[in-house]
Design a protein around this motif. Structure first.
Motif, PDB file in Angstrom:
ATOM      1  N   GLN A  50      10.376   4.184 -15.541  1.00 33.64           N
ATOM      2  CA  GLN A  50      11.303   3.367 -14.750  1.00 33.64           C
ATOM      3  C   GLN A  50      10.698   3.018 -13.381  1.00 33.64           C
ATOM      4  O   GLN A  50      10.828   1.887 -12.902  1.00 33.64           O
ATOM      5  N   THR A  51      10.027   3.985 -12.796  1.00 29.30           N
ATOM      6  CA  THR A  51       9.345   3.730 -11.514  1.00 29.30           C
ATOM      7  C   THR A  51       8.306   2.626 -11.658  1.00 29.30           C
ATOM      8  O   THR A  51       8.221   1.708 -10.833  1.00 29.30           O
ATOM      9  N   LEU A  52       7.518   2.709 -12.717  1.00 29.95           N
ATOM     10  CA  LEU A  52       6.489   1.696 -12.948  1.00 29.95           C
ATOM     11  C   LEU A  52       7.107   0.326 -13.193  1.00 29.95           C
ATOM     12  O   LEU A  52       6.622  -0.694 -12.695  1.00 29.95           O
ATOM     13  N   SER A  53       8.201   0.307 -13.932  1.00 30.14           N
ATOM     14  CA  SER A  53       8.877  -0.963 -14.227  1.00 30.14           C
ATOM     15  C   SER A  53       9.451  -1.597 -12.957  1.00 30.14           C
ATOM     16  O   SER A  53       9.297  -2.800 -12.709  1.00 30.14           O
ATOM     17  N   THR A  54      10.105  -0.769 -12.159  1.00 35.62           N
ATOM     18  CA  THR A  54      10.685  -1.261 -10.910  1.00 35.62           C
ATOM     19  C   THR A  54       9.597  -1.793  -9.976  1.00 35.62           C
ATOM     20  O   THR A  54       9.745  -2.841  -9.346  1.00 35.62           O
ATOM     21  N   THR A  55       8.493  -1.060  -9.921  1.00 35.92           N
ATOM     22  CA  THR A  55       7.389  -1.473  -9.050  1.00 35.92           C
ATOM     23  C   THR A  55       6.741  -2.758  -9.565  1.00 35.92           C
ATOM     24  O   THR A  55       6.318  -3.612  -8.774  1.00 35.92           O
ATOM     25  N   SER A  56       6.659  -2.898 -10.875  1.00 32.32           N
ATOM     26  CA  SER A  56       6.127  -4.133 -11.452  1.00 32.32           C
ATOM     27  C   SER A  56       6.951  -5.337 -10.997  1.00 32.32           C
ATOM     28  O   SER A  56       6.400  -6.371 -10.599  1.00 32.32           O
ATOM     29  N   ALA A  57       8.268  -5.189 -11.054  1.00 30.17           N
ATOM     30  CA  ALA A  57       9.148  -6.290 -10.622  1.00 30.17           C
ATOM     31  C   ALA A  57       8.957  -6.572  -9.126  1.00 30.17           C
ATOM     32  O   ALA A  57       8.961  -7.740  -8.693  1.00 30.17           O
ATOM     33  N   ALA A  58       8.783  -5.513  -8.347  1.00 30.60           N
ATOM     34  CA  ALA A  58       8.588  -5.696  -6.902  1.00 30.60           C
ATOM     35  C   ALA A  58       7.290  -6.438  -6.614  1.00 30.60           C
ATOM     36  O   ALA A  58       7.245  -7.330  -5.753  1.00 30.60           O
ATOM     37  N   ARG A  59       6.224  -6.099  -7.350  1.00 35.34           N
ATOM     38  CA  ARG A  59       4.943  -6.771  -7.101  1.00 35.34           C
ATOM     39  C   ARG A  59       5.017  -8.242  -7.534  1.00 35.34           C
ATOM     40  O   ARG A  59       4.382  -9.098  -6.905  1.00 35.34           O
ATOM     41  N   ALA A  68       0.836  -1.206   0.000  1.00 30.01           N
ATOM     42  CA  ALA A  68       0.000   0.000   0.000  1.00 30.01           C
ATOM     43  C   ALA A  68       0.869   1.254   0.000  1.00 30.01           C
ATOM     44  O   ALA A  68       0.604   2.209  -0.736  1.00 30.01           O
ATOM     45  N   GLN A  69       1.913   1.243   0.801  1.00 33.97           N
ATOM     46  CA  GLN A  69       2.821   2.395   0.833  1.00 33.97           C
ATOM     47  C   GLN A  69       3.497   2.581  -0.522  1.00 33.97           C
ATOM     48  O   GLN A  69       3.605   3.685  -1.048  1.00 33.97           O
ATOM     49  N   ASP A  70       3.962   1.465  -1.070  1.00 33.35           N
ATOM     50  CA  ASP A  70       4.687   1.507  -2.335  1.00 33.35           C
ATOM     51  C   ASP A  70       3.785   1.988  -3.471  1.00 33.35           C
ATOM     52  O   ASP A  70       4.181   2.832  -4.291  1.00 33.35           O
ATOM     53  N   GLN A  71       2.568   1.471  -3.499  1.00 34.11           N
ATOM     54  CA  GLN A  71       1.650   1.873  -4.573  1.00 34.11           C
ATOM     55  C   GLN A  71       1.215   3.327  -4.424  1.00 34.11           C
ATOM     56  O   GLN A  71       0.973   3.996  -5.416  1.00 34.11           O
ATOM     57  N   ASN A  72       1.162   3.783  -3.195  1.00 32.54           N
ATOM     58  CA  ASN A  72       0.841   5.194  -2.999  1.00 32.54           C
ATOM     59  C   ASN A  72       1.949   6.071  -3.589  1.00 32.54           C
ATOM     60  O   ASN A  72       1.681   7.111  -4.208  1.00 32.54           O
ATOM     61  N   LEU A  73       3.180   5.637  -3.430  1.00 31.90           N
ATOM     62  CA  LEU A  73       4.295   6.405  -3.999  1.00 31.90           C
ATOM     63  C   LEU A  73       4.241   6.406  -5.529  1.00 31.90           C
ATOM     64  O   LEU A  73       4.609   7.383  -6.177  1.00 31.90           O
ATOM     65  N   VAL A  74       3.797   5.300  -6.101  1.00 30.31           N
ATOM     66  CA  VAL A  74       3.640   5.244  -7.560  1.00 30.31           C
ATOM     67  C   VAL A  74       2.591   6.254  -8.010  1.00 30.31           C
ATOM     68  O   VAL A  74       2.793   7.003  -8.973  1.00 30.31           O
ATOM     69  N   LEU A  75       1.484   6.289  -7.285  1.00 30.05           N
ATOM     70  CA  LEU A  75       0.430   7.246  -7.627  1.00 30.05           C
ATOM     71  C   LEU A  75       0.929   8.680  -7.468  1.00 30.05           C
ATOM     72  O   LEU A  75       0.638   9.549  -8.298  1.00 30.05           O
ATOM     73  N   VAL A  76       1.712   8.916  -6.442  1.00 35.86           N
ATOM     74  CA  VAL A  76       2.322  10.238  -6.251  1.00 35.86           C
ATOM     75  C   VAL A  76       3.189  10.591  -7.461  1.00 35.86           C
ATOM     76  O   VAL A  76       3.134  11.713  -7.983  1.00 35.86           O
ATOM     77  N   ALA A  77       3.973   9.630  -7.930  1.00 36.92           N
ATOM     78  CA  ALA A  77       4.858   9.876  -9.078  1.00 36.92           C
ATOM     79  C   ALA A  77       4.057  10.222 -10.329  1.00 36.92           C
ATOM     80  O   ALA A  77       4.415  11.142 -11.086  1.00 36.92           O
ATOM     81  N   ILE A  78       2.967   9.500 -10.541  1.00 38.00           N
ATOM     82  CA  ILE A  78       2.148   9.768 -11.733  1.00 38.00           C
ATOM     83  C   ILE A  78       1.503  11.153 -11.642  1.00 38.00           C
ATOM     84  O   ILE A  78       1.580  11.959 -12.580  1.00 38.00           O
ATOM     85  N   GLU A  79       0.873  11.412 -10.509  1.00 37.95           N
ATOM     86  CA  GLU A  79       0.168  12.687 -10.339  1.00 37.95           C
ATOM     87  C   GLU A  79       1.146  13.866 -10.368  1.00 37.95           C
ATOM     88  O   GLU A  79       0.832  14.934 -10.895  1.00 37.95           O
TER      89      GLU A  79
END
Lengths: 163, 133
Positions: A120-129, A57-68
């Motif tokens: 790159q953020t999305l790619s890294t997060t994809s690998a983490a998930r 949840a924390q990690d995905q929130n950071l992804v949303l922050v990056a997009i917004e």
């Protein structure tokens, strides 16, 4: 009411996210997350996966922050980034995150570099998930994370071609 | 559903993909390179599933002679047909993710990701949760 933008500014944003997940733990948020995306949860204990969900949840929130934040820094990209912001919000919601988003002021002023960084953020997060899916005890949580990983991979590929 | 039956369902779809891509590539020059590249990946996956099922003592499902993939009279229809099979493969992978653990689950997750990227490459929109309806 204190906005999440203000919370992040004080360093309390992560606590707010953690708080949301703590509430989720008490109400078996995993099952709620599974139901939210159409998976019928099984009658299995979800407690052992709670820490994983909190981290996600924390990690995905950071992804949303990056997009917004990328969208806010480069308004000319807002329309193109809108579908990814929506997907990011769906991911956050699925794991019990917040519905309001703070901003990150460190987005690159150059749109091409900003988009590349977001991809790159999305790619890294994809690998983490994907890795998280392997660690999940609950089969339903594994599916949520695996599917999330695939969605993030699509986002990384698509965002990378925007500029 | 068990991991074996989930793999069998997935394998049946890989057979369909291996049948479909050459057909699409042969008919529409603008997607021949993409068709070839995607088919290569599906051949590898098909063979890996065959091997895993045989190692598990199962009798792998065999391919059909032909598949009803809808009309293929133009490249737009071909893209739809391809996305349809990739979407079903993604769903099959996701089923297996929940039935498997360890390395087999990782294999299903990475394959789900590949199917999702293929959906995108063939004109599909990005989705929050590929593999789900």
């Amino acid at each position: 009411m204190t906005s999440r933008r203000a919370l992040l500014g004080t360093g309390a944003g992560a606590l707010a996210v953690a708080g949301a997940v703590v509430v989720g733990e008490a109400t078996h948020r995993l099952d709620d997350a599974a139901r939210a995306i159409g998976i019928k949860p099984r009658p299995r204990p979800a407690v052992s996966d709670d820490a994983l969900i909190a981290r996600v949840a924390q990690d995905q929130n950071l992804v949303l922050v990056a997009i917004e934040s990328t969208s806010a820094r480069h308004p000319e990209l807002t329309g193109k980034l809108a579908p990814f912001a929506e997907i990011g919000q769906e991911h956050v919601t699925a794991v019990g995150g917040s519905s309001t988003v703070p901003t990150d002021d460190t987005v690159d002023a150059d749109p091409a570099r900003a988009v590349k960084a977001l991809a790159q953020t999305l790619s890294t997060t994809s690998a983490a998930r994907a890795k998280d899916a392997g660690m999940a005890v609950s089969p339903d949580l594994a599916r949520v994370l695996s599917s999330m990983s695939a969605g993030l991979a699509q986002g990384a590929r698509a965002v990378g071609t925007l500029v | 559903m068990t991991a074996i039956s989930a793999m069998q369902k997935w394998l049946a779809l890989e057979h369909e993909a291996v049948w479909l891509y050459p057909l699409v590539g042969a008919r529409f020059a603008e997607v021949i390179t993409l068709s070839r590249r995607t088919r290569e990946a599906h051949l590898v996956t098909r063979d890996e599933l065959l091997e895993r099922l045989q190692e598990a003592g199962a009798d792998p499902v065999v391919p059909a002679l032909a598949y009803d993939v809808g009309p293929l009279t133009n490249v737009a229809e071909a893209r739809i047909a391809v996305r349809h099979v990739e979407t079903r493969i993604a769903a099959a992978c996701l089923t297996l993710v929940g039935e498997a653990s360890g390395e087999l689950r990782d294999f299903a997750t990475s394959s789900l990701r590949r199917a999702a990227l293929d959906e995108l490459a063939w004109g599909g929109p990005p989705r929050a949760f590929p593999g789900l309806p």
